[in-house]
Design a protein around this motif. Sequence first.
Motif, PDB file in Angstrom:
ATOM      1  N   PHE A   1      36.857  33.702  47.545  1.00 46.79           N
ATOM      2  CA  PHE A   1      36.505  33.031  46.293  1.00 46.79           C
ATOM      3  C   PHE A   1      34.993  33.069  46.048  1.00 46.79           C
ATOM      4  O   PHE A   1      34.540  33.272  44.917  1.00 46.79           O
ATOM      5  N   GLU A   2      34.218  32.865  47.100  1.00 44.33           N
ATOM      6  CA  GLU A   2      32.761  32.864  46.964  1.00 44.33           C
ATOM      7  C   GLU A   2      32.235  34.226  46.504  1.00 44.33           C
ATOM      8  O   GLU A   2      31.294  34.307  45.711  1.00 44.33           O
ATOM      9  N   GLU A   3      32.858  35.290  47.021  1.00 47.69           N
ATOM     10  CA  GLU A   3      32.358  36.633  46.750  1.00 47.69           C
ATOM     11  C   GLU A   3      33.000  37.302  45.540  1.00 47.69           C
ATOM     12  O   GLU A   3      32.489  38.317  45.046  1.00 47.69           O
ATOM     13  N   ALA A   4      34.088  36.743  45.054  1.00 48.44           N
ATOM     14  CA  ALA A   4      34.801  37.368  43.929  1.00 48.44           C
ATOM     15  C   ALA A   4      33.972  37.328  42.651  1.00 48.44           C
ATOM     16  O   ALA A   4      33.247  36.359  42.377  1.00 48.44           O
ATOM     17  N   ASP A   5      34.080  38.389  41.867  1.00 51.35           N
ATOM     18  CA  ASP A   5      33.424  38.419  40.557  1.00 51.35           C
ATOM     19  C   ASP A   5      34.257  37.674  39.514  1.00 51.35           C
ATOM     20  O   ASP A   5      33.728  37.205  38.505  1.00 51.35           O
ATOM     21  N   LEU A   6      35.567  37.582  39.766  1.00 49.71           N
ATOM     22  CA  LEU A   6      36.486  36.960  38.816  1.00 49.71           C
ATOM     23  C   LEU A   6      37.661  36.366  39.578  1.00 49.71           C
ATOM     24  O   LEU A   6      38.144  36.975  40.536  1.00 49.71           O
ATOM     25  N   ILE A   7      38.100  35.189  39.160  1.00 51.55           N
ATOM     26  CA  ILE A   7      39.255  34.551  39.784  1.00 51.55           C
ATOM     27  C   ILE A   7      40.342  34.361  38.731  1.00 51.55           C
ATOM     28  O   ILE A   7      40.085  33.827  37.647  1.00 51.55           O
ATOM     29  N   LEU A   8      41.543  34.833  39.045  1.00 51.44           N
ATOM     30  CA  LEU A   8      42.698  34.647  38.168  1.00 51.44           C
ATOM     31  C   LEU A   8      43.502  33.464  38.683  1.00 51.44           C
ATOM     32  O   LEU A   8      43.862  33.418  39.860  1.00 51.44           O
ATOM     33  N   ALA A   9      43.802  32.511  37.803  1.00 53.16           N
ATOM     34  CA  ALA A   9      44.496  31.293  38.230  1.00 53.16           C
ATOM     35  C   ALA A   9      45.483  30.845  37.173  1.00 53.16           C
ATOM     36  O   ALA A   9      45.241  31.022  35.972  1.00 53.16           O
ATOM     37  N   GLU A  10      46.595  30.263  37.627  1.00 56.44           N
ATOM     38  CA  GLU A  10      47.584  29.735  36.676  1.00 56.44           C
ATOM     39  C   GLU A  10      46.983  28.651  35.799  1.00 56.44           C
ATOM     40  O   GLU A  10      47.175  28.624  34.594  1.00 56.44           O
ATOM     41  N   ASP A  11      46.281  27.717  36.422  1.00 53.25           N
ATOM     42  CA  ASP A  11      45.679  26.589  35.716  1.00 53.25           C
ATOM     43  C   ASP A  11      44.185  26.596  36.038  1.00 53.25           C
ATOM     44  O   ASP A  11      43.786  26.312  37.168  1.00 53.25           O
ATOM     45  N   THR A  12      43.370  26.940  35.059  1.00 50.81           N
ATOM     46  CA  THR A  12      41.936  27.074  35.314  1.00 50.81           C
ATOM     47  C   THR A  12      41.300  25.745  35.708  1.00 50.81           C
ATOM     48  O   THR A  12      40.366  25.716  36.507  1.00 50.81           O
ATOM     49  N   ARG A  13      41.798  24.644  35.171  1.00 48.65           N
ATOM     50  CA  ARG A  13      41.225  23.344  35.530  1.00 48.65           C
ATOM     51  C   ARG A  13      41.494  23.001  36.983  1.00 48.65           C
ATOM     52  O   ARG A  13      40.609  22.506  37.693  1.00 48.65           O
ATOM     53  N   ARG A  14      42.715  23.267  37.444  1.00 48.53           N
ATOM     54  CA  ARG A  14      43.041  23.005  38.842  1.00 48.53           C
ATOM     55  C   ARG A  14      42.237  23.908  39.767  1.00 48.53           C
ATOM     56  O   ARG A  14      41.787  23.486  40.834  1.00 48.53           O
TER      57      ARG A  14
ATOM     58  N   SER B   1      45.287  44.807  30.649  1.00 46.32           N
ATOM     59  CA  SER B   1      44.213  45.715  30.247  1.00 46.32           C
ATOM     60  C   SER B   1      42.844  45.145  30.609  1.00 46.32           C
ATOM     61  O   SER B   1      41.941  45.882  31.035  1.00 46.32           O
ATOM     62  N   PHE B   2      42.685  43.838  30.456  1.00 45.21           N
ATOM     63  CA  PHE B   2      41.422  43.177  30.809  1.00 45.21           C
ATOM     64  C   PHE B   2      41.155  43.307  32.307  1.00 45.21           C
ATOM     65  O   PHE B   2      40.030  43.648  32.734  1.00 45.21           O
ATOM     66  N   ILE B   3      42.185  43.084  33.122  1.00 37.69           N
ATOM     67  CA  ILE B   3      42.025  43.161  34.575  1.00 37.69           C
ATOM     68  C   ILE B   3      41.695  44.579  35.012  1.00 37.69           C
ATOM     69  O   ILE B   3      40.792  44.802  35.837  1.00 37.69           O
ATOM     70  N   ILE B   4      42.402  45.561  34.460  1.00 35.99           N
ATOM     71  CA  ILE B   4      42.152  46.957  34.804  1.00 35.99           C
ATOM     72  C   ILE B   4      40.726  47.357  34.409  1.00 35.99           C
ATOM     73  O   ILE B   4      40.030  48.066  35.155  1.00 35.99           O
ATOM     74  N   ARG B   5      40.280  46.904  33.256  1.00 35.78           N
ATOM     75  CA  ARG B   5      38.914  47.220  32.821  1.00 35.78           C
ATOM     76  C   ARG B   5      37.881  46.662  33.794  1.00 35.78           C
ATOM     77  O   ARG B   5      36.925  47.352  34.171  1.00 35.78           O
ATOM     78  N   LYS B   6      38.103  45.428  34.240  1.00 36.22           N
ATOM     79  CA  LYS B   6      37.185  44.814  35.193  1.00 36.22           C
ATOM     80  C   LYS B   6      37.176  45.573  36.517  1.00 36.22           C
ATOM     81  O   LYS B   6      36.118  45.790  37.131  1.00 36.22           O
ATOM     82  N   LEU B   7      38.356  45.978  36.977  1.00 36.85           N
ATOM     83  CA  LEU B   7      38.435  46.734  38.227  1.00 36.85           C
ATOM     84  C   LEU B   7      37.775  48.106  38.069  1.00 36.85           C
ATOM     85  O   LEU B   7      37.104  48.593  38.990  1.00 36.85           O
TER      86      LEU B   7
ATOM     87  N   GLU C   1      35.265  48.683  36.361  1.00 38.86           N
ATOM     88  CA  GLU C   1      33.826  48.410  36.403  1.00 38.86           C
ATOM     89  C   GLU C   1      33.347  48.073  37.817  1.00 38.86           C
ATOM     90  O   GLU C   1      32.157  47.823  38.033  1.00 38.86           O
ATOM     91  N   GLY C   2      34.311  48.013  38.783  1.00 38.73           N
ATOM     92  CA  GLY C   2      33.939  47.751  40.167  1.00 38.73           C
ATOM     93  C   GLY C   2      34.042  46.301  40.604  1.00 38.73           C
ATOM     94  O   GLY C   2      33.554  45.930  41.684  1.00 38.73           O
ATOM     95  N   ALA C   3      34.683  45.461  39.798  1.00 38.70           N
ATOM     96  CA  ALA C   3      34.771  44.038  40.125  1.00 38.70           C
ATOM     97  C   ALA C   3      35.733  43.780  41.287  1.00 38.70           C
ATOM     98  O   ALA C   3      36.695  44.521  41.499  1.00 38.70           O
ATOM     99  N   GLU C   4      35.434  42.723  42.043  1.00 40.78           N
ATOM    100  CA  GLU C   4      36.372  42.194  43.029  1.00 40.78           C
ATOM    101  C   GLU C   4      37.037  40.980  42.382  1.00 40.78           C
ATOM    102  O   GLU C   4      36.357  40.047  41.945  1.00 40.78           O
ATOM    103  N   ILE C   5      38.357  41.005  42.323  1.00 41.83           N
ATOM    104  CA  ILE C   5      39.119  39.962  41.638  1.00 41.83           C
ATOM    105  C   ILE C   5      40.009  39.238  42.634  1.00 41.83           C
ATOM    106  O   ILE C   5      40.681  39.873  43.455  1.00 41.83           O
ATOM    107  N   ALA C   6      40.015  37.919  42.560  1.00 45.80           N
ATOM    108  CA  ALA C   6      40.878  37.105  43.414  1.00 45.80           C
ATOM    109  C   ALA C   6      42.022  36.553  42.571  1.00 45.80           C
ATOM    110  O   ALA C   6      41.793  35.900  41.546  1.00 45.80           O
ATOM    111  N   LEU C   7      43.240  36.835  42.988  1.00 44.10           N
ATOM    112  CA  LEU C   7      44.442  36.341  42.310  1.00 44.10           C
ATOM    113  C   LEU C   7      44.998  35.164  43.083  1.00 44.10           C
ATOM    114  O   LEU C   7      45.257  35.255  44.289  1.00 44.10           O
ATOM    115  N   SER C   8      45.179  34.029  42.408  1.00 44.54           N
ATOM    116  CA  SER C   8      45.723  32.847  43.081  1.00 44.54           C
ATOM    117  C   SER C   8      46.738  32.165  42.180  1.00 44.54           C
ATOM    118  O   SER C   8      46.786  32.411  40.981  1.00 44.54           O
TER     119      SER C   8
END
Length: 234
Positions: free
Chosen positions: A29-42, A70-76, A78-85
């Motif tokens: 989480f600390e190193e990720a460029d983007l975090i995907l989450a069901e509930d952003t507030r949580r 499409s948004f996720i693929i574009r970020k990847l 671009e070289g992003a590290e994405i965390a899916l939770s």
Amino acid sequence: MTEKKGKLWIVGTPIGNLDDMTIRGKRVFEEADLILAEDTRRMRSLLSSLGIENKDVVSLNMHNQEERLSFIIRKLDEGAEIALSSDAGMPVISDPGAKIIRVCRDRGFEVDVSPGPSAVTSAIAISGFPGSHFTFLGFLPRGKNRRRLLRKISRGSYGESLIVFFESPFRLMETLREILEIIGDREIFIGRELTKLFQESFFGCVSDAIQKFAFSEVKGEITVVLSGRDEEDV
């Protein structure tokens, strides 16, 4: 110079007790460029409790995962590290994410996992049943479809494996009565609010569970482990 290729991380999160967050998961989480989450507030609340601030958190749920692709693929790209939770536990287990993982793998992006708690395996472990064979059914369907599924279990469609499923507190009594009627008085484990402050565990026969929960207001998240078919059921 070779361009950096994006990477998708699958990160397990606590199912109740924040102390169950793994050191590795926190680092991802600390190193990720983007975090995907069901509930952003949580998720932001979890990140705050871990001392992680100013992270880009984007919602990903059963309703918007197609349009997020499409948004996720574009970020990847671009070289992003994405965390899916997910909200709690391991992503994909009765939660969104499977399609995105497949698409990322098909497009050649690295996919890795930082495993964490799961209500499924936690319930099996605390139940005392042998956990060598089990079938996880997610949330049971309602009405006629649920009765049809219970008849399949009764006929032995899943062999001797344990049956594990999630259930709403509002439907627990109805489900237990139908299990007793269709499958019989098997041994059962019911875990409520596992790892949380008001965790409750029940082990006994289905008829005992009905007596236990009939006169109490059941709340919270429930995981059920039903014993497998044995020779006496044949």
